[in-house]
Design a protein around this motif. Structure first.
Motif, PDB file in Angstrom:
ATOM      1  N   LEU A  46      35.887  52.578  49.158  1.00 16.71           N
ATOM      2  CA  LEU A  46      35.300  52.142  50.411  1.00 16.71           C
ATOM      3  C   LEU A  46      34.985  50.654  50.362  1.00 16.71           C
ATOM      4  O   LEU A  46      34.629  50.115  49.325  1.00 16.71           O
ATOM      5  N   ALA A  47      35.106  49.993  51.512  1.00 18.54           N
ATOM      6  CA  ALA A  47      34.765  48.576  51.591  1.00 18.54           C
ATOM      7  C   ALA A  47      33.253  48.407  51.516  1.00 18.54           C
ATOM      8  O   ALA A  47      32.483  49.226  52.019  1.00 18.54           O
ATOM      9  N   ALA A  48      32.831  47.325  50.904  1.00 18.16           N
ATOM     10  CA  ALA A  48      31.401  47.030  50.819  1.00 18.16           C
ATOM     11  C   ALA A  48      30.866  46.682  52.199  1.00 18.16           C
ATOM     12  O   ALA A  48      31.559  46.053  53.007  1.00 18.16           O
ATOM     13  N   TYR A 203      28.394  45.974  32.710  1.00 16.67           N
ATOM     14  CA  TYR A 203      27.132  45.353  33.098  1.00 16.67           C
ATOM     15  C   TYR A 203      27.434  44.075  33.883  1.00 16.67           C
ATOM     16  O   TYR A 203      28.180  43.197  33.414  1.00 16.67           O
ATOM     17  N   LEU A 204      26.859  43.963  35.080  1.00 22.05           N
ATOM     18  CA  LEU A 204      27.001  42.785  35.930  1.00 22.05           C
ATOM     19  C   LEU A 204      25.686  42.020  35.924  1.00 22.05           C
ATOM     20  O   LEU A 204      24.625  42.612  36.137  1.00 22.05           O
ATOM     21  N   ASN A 205      25.742  40.715  35.716  1.00 22.97           N
ATOM     22  CA  ASN A 205      24.529  39.894  35.596  1.00 22.97           C
ATOM     23  C   ASN A 205      24.559  38.753  36.610  1.00 22.97           C
ATOM     24  O   ASN A 205      25.571  38.053  36.727  1.00 22.97           O
ATOM     25  N   PHE A 206      23.434  38.565  37.307  1.00 24.19           N
ATOM     26  CA  PHE A 206      23.379  37.528  38.328  1.00 24.19           C
ATOM     27  C   PHE A 206      22.102  36.716  38.156  1.00 24.19           C
ATOM     28  O   PHE A 206      21.007  37.197  38.399  1.00 24.19           O
ATOM     29  N   LEU A 240      35.419  39.802  40.739  1.00 21.50           N
ATOM     30  CA  LEU A 240      34.541  38.760  41.275  1.00 21.50           C
ATOM     31  C   LEU A 240      35.344  37.603  41.859  1.00 21.50           C
ATOM     32  O   LEU A 240      35.047  37.093  42.951  1.00 21.50           O
ATOM     33  N   ARG A 241      36.377  37.174  41.133  1.00 19.68           N
ATOM     34  CA  ARG A 241      37.196  36.066  41.619  1.00 19.68           C
ATOM     35  C   ARG A 241      37.976  36.457  42.878  1.00 19.68           C
ATOM     36  O   ARG A 241      38.188  35.623  43.772  1.00 19.68           O
ATOM     37  N   ALA A 242      38.397  37.714  42.964  1.00 19.77           N
ATOM     38  CA  ALA A 242      39.185  38.160  44.115  1.00 19.77           C
ATOM     39  C   ALA A 242      38.398  38.017  45.414  1.00 19.77           C
ATOM     40  O   ALA A 242      38.965  37.662  46.458  1.00 19.77           O
ATOM     41  N   TYR A 243      37.091  38.294  45.349  1.00 17.02           N
ATOM     42  CA  TYR A 243      36.301  38.142  46.570  1.00 17.02           C
ATOM     43  C   TYR A 243      36.287  36.684  47.016  1.00 17.02           C
ATOM     44  O   TYR A 243      36.502  36.375  48.195  1.00 17.02           O
ATOM     45  N   PHE A 244      36.039  35.761  46.081  1.00 19.41           N
ATOM     46  CA  PHE A 244      35.999  34.354  46.463  1.00 19.41           C
ATOM     47  C   PHE A 244      37.361  33.856  46.922  1.00 19.41           C
ATOM     48  O   PHE A 244      37.446  33.007  47.823  1.00 19.41           O
ATOM     49  N   ASN A 327      30.590  43.450  46.892  1.00 19.99           N
ATOM     50  CA  ASN A 327      32.014  43.761  46.745  1.00 19.99           C
ATOM     51  C   ASN A 327      32.325  44.260  45.341  1.00 19.99           C
ATOM     52  O   ASN A 327      33.090  45.221  45.160  1.00 19.99           O
ATOM     53  N   ALA A 328      31.713  43.636  44.324  1.00 18.91           N
ATOM     54  CA  ALA A 328      31.956  44.063  42.941  1.00 18.91           C
ATOM     55  C   ALA A 328      31.416  45.461  42.697  1.00 18.91           C
ATOM     56  O   ALA A 328      32.072  46.296  42.056  1.00 18.91           O
ATOM     57  N   VAL A 329      30.219  45.745  43.190  1.00 21.26           N
ATOM     58  CA  VAL A 329      29.637  47.079  42.987  1.00 21.26           C
ATOM     59  C   VAL A 329      30.505  48.134  43.660  1.00 21.26           C
ATOM     60  O   VAL A 329      30.840  49.156  43.058  1.00 21.26           O
TER      61      VAL A 329
END
Length: 518
Positions: A46-48, A203-206, A240-244, A327-329
């Motif tokens: 599903l799309a975010a 693990y995603l870190n922001f 992550l890069r694909a979204y940008f 988007n990543a999640v």
């Protein structure tokens, strides 16, 4: 984000504090095997959803208020940190998360981590997203790292609003004492039983995603700049890069150099990734040409300083990054099914579907009447009152124009209403959902309200009745769902009304993204 000095000595300091086993201070324990890379998610992912920037900013405003009320800081061991944690926990508890507060000791003070699990998904295949919640003692830490904490919180709340049920189990973490050397996240990872630790596959870190002179960096998961992460990290970087790339924003690598809370995870071979908009380093001329902003100026001139306040945020960078997190999640969580079932009606308010203002000719409001339009965001002393649409450009809003001040086009003088065209509901219709907000200042009261009703041939049902109060309520998009199965097979209308009743007060309201499913 901890300083470079702490990055160099943090592991050793933690080992001395007893939070790291000696063998783990510089490398993964010998027994820690790297998990296999997770298979790519199915094509039906599903799309975010859109993450409303106004909601993220509202969280930042709360963190700023907490710091202001607690000596200007939200640092480990200070009351402002615990108040920040309690704020985040309250939001997650109300949304249906299973939350746990983990306690540890560092530097002679009690610290806390907050862990939030979204029910469902394969608990042997956990996707975890984290951010540190503490500031340095010098300031409120709104970019470092209120930005990452607020973005992660709003993405977690979006999971709840969407009733998202992916195949993987979702877990979110807010870490304490990062600024003292990754203390909280290290304590969490080290104190997991080996079997539980092995269940965390990604693990995603922001950490710092709204720097005022921003760059756009992703952790170098594939090692293309010489510092790749554990197996599976390249896939995270790719997502992550694909979204940008989809929004035409170039991204550069940033190294896995141990400056933030991914460090304890990659020491155990857990795939990791994340985003970063820059700290004390200066933006080069080439980077300024790439992204805009000021060359030879720090990405964040208020890094670890008292001026890291709510004004130390670049809204565009924050908005791009919070959407990239979502988007990543949604992409990495392994698909999922729309829990709402088959959609039988939807209206994003982008086109005219027949909404009628003041349908009964009884409205008394003198300004701020309901309309379908493009709302202009409005604030008062930092409090968000009128919000941009939850999705797209338009929403149902009480006076779309901003005006010369916050009170110019707010709801005044009584009631306002707007009603949909007839909606034919087939047999089996079950659920109505929509996004909404009600915002007001402390001159409001319980005679002010936002109300949504379903009107059918068999009667009327109130599905939302939110009243005002004598307190400041910042605008934040929320999702309401209601069982309307009693109206299956009927023709209904949705009636929305709001009031600034009693004494005059500053009130704004909105409705968006309406959907009916069976």
């Amino acid at each position: 984000m901890r300083s470079r000095t702490l990055a160099a000595v943090g592991a050793a300091a933690l080992a001395m504090a007893g939070l790291l086993p000696g063998a783990a201070a510089s490398a993964a324990p010998a027994s820690a095997a790297r998990p296999a890379a997770r298979p790519a998610p199915p094509a039906a992912t599903l799309a975010a959803p859109t993450i409303p920037l106004a909601n993220v900013k509202a969280h930042l405003a709360q963190l700023q208020s907490i710091a202001t009320a607690n000596g200007g800081t939200r640092a480990h061991g200070r009351p402002g940190y615990r108040a920040s944690l309690d704020y985040v926990k309250g939001k997650l508890d109300a949304a249906g998360y299973q939350t746990t507060i983990q306690q540890f000791t560092s530097n002679g003070a009690t610290g806390y981590n907050l862990i939030a699990d979204w029910p469902g998904g394969d608990t042997n295949n956990v996707l975890m997203t984290g951010a540190h919640l503490d500031s340095v003692t010098a300031g409120p830490g709104i970019n470092d790292n209120g930005s990452g904490s607020a973005a992660n919180l709003e993405v977690a709340l979006a999971v709840a609003r969407e009733r998202y049920q992916p195949s993987r189990h979702l877990r979110f973490g807010w870490w304490g004492a990062e600024e003292l050397g990754l203390v909280g996240s290290t304590y969490y990872v080290n104190n997991l039983a080996a079997t539980e630790r092995s269940k965390i596959k990604s693990y995603l870190n922001f950490d710092m995603v709204g720097s005022p002179n921003p760059g756009y960096f992703a952790y170098d998961g594939d090692g293309s700049s010489g510092s790749g992460g554990p197996a599976g990290s390249a896939e995270i970087e790719r997502v992550l890069r694909a979204y940008f790339a989809s929004i035409n924003v170039p991204v550069q690598d940033t190294a896995f150099d141990g400056r933030s809370d991914y460090g304890p995870f990659i020491r155990y071979g857990i795939a990791a990734g994340g985003l970063f908009t820059g700290a004390e380093d200066r933006k080069t001329t080439a980077q300024a040409q790439l992204w805009g902003g000021q060359a030879n100026v720090a990405f964040d001139r208020c890094y670890h300083a008292s001026c890291d306040t709510s004004s130390n945020i670049n809204d565009t960078a924050l908005d791009r990054n919070d959407q990239a997190i979502a988007n990543a999640v949604w992409t990495l969580a392994g698909g999922g099914q729309d829990p709402g079932g088959e959609t039988v009606y939807s209206d994003d308010l982008e086109t005219d579907t027949g909404w009628t203002a003041n349908p009964d000719g009884t409205d008394t409001a003198t300004t701020g009447r309901f309309e379908r339009g493009t709302p202009q965001p409005t604030t008062y002393s930092g409090t968000a009152l009128q919000l941009a649409a939850a999705g797209g450009s338009n929403s149902l809003v009480t006076g779309a124009s901003a005006g010369t001040d916050a009170g110019t086009n707010d709801l005044d003088g009584g009631t306002t209403s707007i009603r949909s065209a007839p909606i034919t509901l087939p047999a089996g219709t079950k659920t109505l959902s929509f996004s909404w907000y009600l915002a007001h200042l402390d001159n409001s009261g319980n005679t002010d309200y936002l109300r949504v009703r379903v009107v059918g041939t068999s009667g009327t049902t109130t599905v939302l009745n939110q009243t005002g109060a004598a307190s400041v309520r910042a605008g934040a998009w929320q999702t309401q769902t209601a069982d309307i199965s009693a109206y299956a097979g009927q023709s209904v209308r949705i009636l929305v009304d709001a009031a600034d009743a009693g004494t005059g007060s500053l009130v704004e309201a909105g409705l968006d993204t309406i959907k009916i499913t069976k």
